[in-house]
Write an enzyme that holds these catalytic residues in place. Structure first.
Site, PDB file in Angstrom:
ATOM      1  N   ASN A  50       0.825  -1.212   0.000  1.00 32.88           N
ATOM      2  CA  ASN A  50       0.000   0.000   0.000  1.00 32.88           C
ATOM      3  C   ASN A  50       0.855   1.256   0.000  1.00 32.88           C
ATOM      4  OD1 ASN A  50       0.619  -0.952   2.677  1.00 32.88           O
ATOM      5  ND2 ASN A  50      -0.900   0.429   3.554  1.00 32.88           N
ATOM      6  N   CYS A 109      -4.360   0.679  -2.144  1.00 33.95           N
ATOM      7  CA  CYS A 109      -4.138  -0.564  -1.410  1.00 33.95           C
ATOM      8  C   CYS A 109      -3.087  -1.442  -2.093  1.00 33.95           C
ATOM      9  CB  CYS A 109      -5.429  -1.379  -1.326  1.00 33.95           C
ATOM     10  SG  CYS A 109      -6.732  -0.618  -0.384  1.00 33.95           S
ATOM     11  N   GLU A 138      -3.275  -4.539  -2.844  1.00 35.52           N
ATOM     12  CA  GLU A 138      -3.840  -5.412  -3.883  1.00 35.52           C
ATOM     13  C   GLU A 138      -3.886  -4.700  -5.227  1.00 35.52           C
ATOM     14  OE1 GLU A 138      -4.999  -4.773  -0.833  1.00 35.52           O
ATOM     15  OE2 GLU A 138      -6.433  -6.277  -0.158  1.00 35.52           O
ATOM     16  N   CYS A 152     -10.598  -4.425   0.439  1.00 29.74           N
ATOM     17  CA  CYS A 152     -11.682  -3.434   0.511  1.00 29.74           C
ATOM     18  C   CYS A 152     -12.576  -3.556  -0.726  1.00 29.74           C
ATOM     19  CB  CYS A 152     -11.100  -2.024   0.616  1.00 29.74           C
ATOM     20  SG  CYS A 152     -10.455  -1.387  -0.949  1.00 29.74           S
TER      21      CYS A 152
END
Ligand code: THU
Length: 134
Positions: free
Chosen positions: A45, A56, A58, A89
Site C-alpha cells: 500500500n 491498497c 492489492e 476493501c
C-alpha cells in the site's frame, strides 16, 4: 499443510509488506499475485497526505501486473498485521472481479503466515459490474 505455491505467494506478500509506504495509518499491507504463467508480481500500500488517494496493496500489485502485460491470474496473497489478516476493501474487490475473476484470495496475518484463509473473488463480490454492454 499449504501447497508450495501458496506458501511461496504468502511469503512474497509478506516480503512486499516491508516496502509499504504507510506513514499515516502505519498499517502495512503486502500483496502478491500469481500469474497463469507462473510469475509473481508484488505490491504494497502507498498512502498520500491527501488520504483518499491512498492505494491498497492489492491494487498496486494488480496495476503493476496488468501494465507488465499479465492478463491471467491464479491467486493473490494479502498479508497484514491483523488478526486473521486484512480482507480486501470494496474497491479492490471490484478490480479483482474485473481482472482476476478466477483468482483464489489467500489472506494471512503477518505474525502467523502459515495460517492462510482462502476465498474466491466471486464470493467476495457477488454480482459485480464488469461491462458497459448488456
Ligand atoms: N489497505 C490495503 O492495502 N489493503 C487492504 O486489504 C486493506 C487496507 C491499506 C490502505 C491503507 O493504506 C491502510 O491499509 C489502512 O487502511
Amino acid at each position: 499443510m499449504p501447497k508450495p505455491s501458496k506458501t511461496r505467494l504468502v511469503k512474497a506478500a509478506w516480503q512486499a509488506r516491508e516496502r509499504a509506504v504507510a506513514p499515516y495509518s502505519r498499517f502495512q499491507v503486502g500483496a502478491a499475485l500469481l500469474t497463469r504463467r507462473g510469475r509473481v508480481v508484488t505490491g504494497a500500500n502507498v498512502e498520500s497526505a491527501s488520504y483518499g488517494l491512498t492505494c491498497c496493496a492489492e491494487r498496486v500489485a494488480l496495476f503493476k501486473a496488468l501494465t507488465e502485460g499479465e492478463k491471467e491470474f491464479v491467486a493473490i496473497a494479502v498479508v497484514a498485521r491483523s488478526d486473521g489478516g486484512a480482507m480486501p476493501c470494496g474497491a479492490c474487490r471490484q478490480l479483482l472481479a474485473e481482472y482476476a475473476p478466477d483468482a483464489k484470495v489467500w489472506i494471512a496475518d503477518a505474525r502467523r503466515p502459515e495460517r492462510v484463509r482462502e476465498f474466491s473473488v466471486k464470493e467476495l463480490l457477488p454480482g459485480p459490474f464488469v461491462s458497459l454492454e448488456s
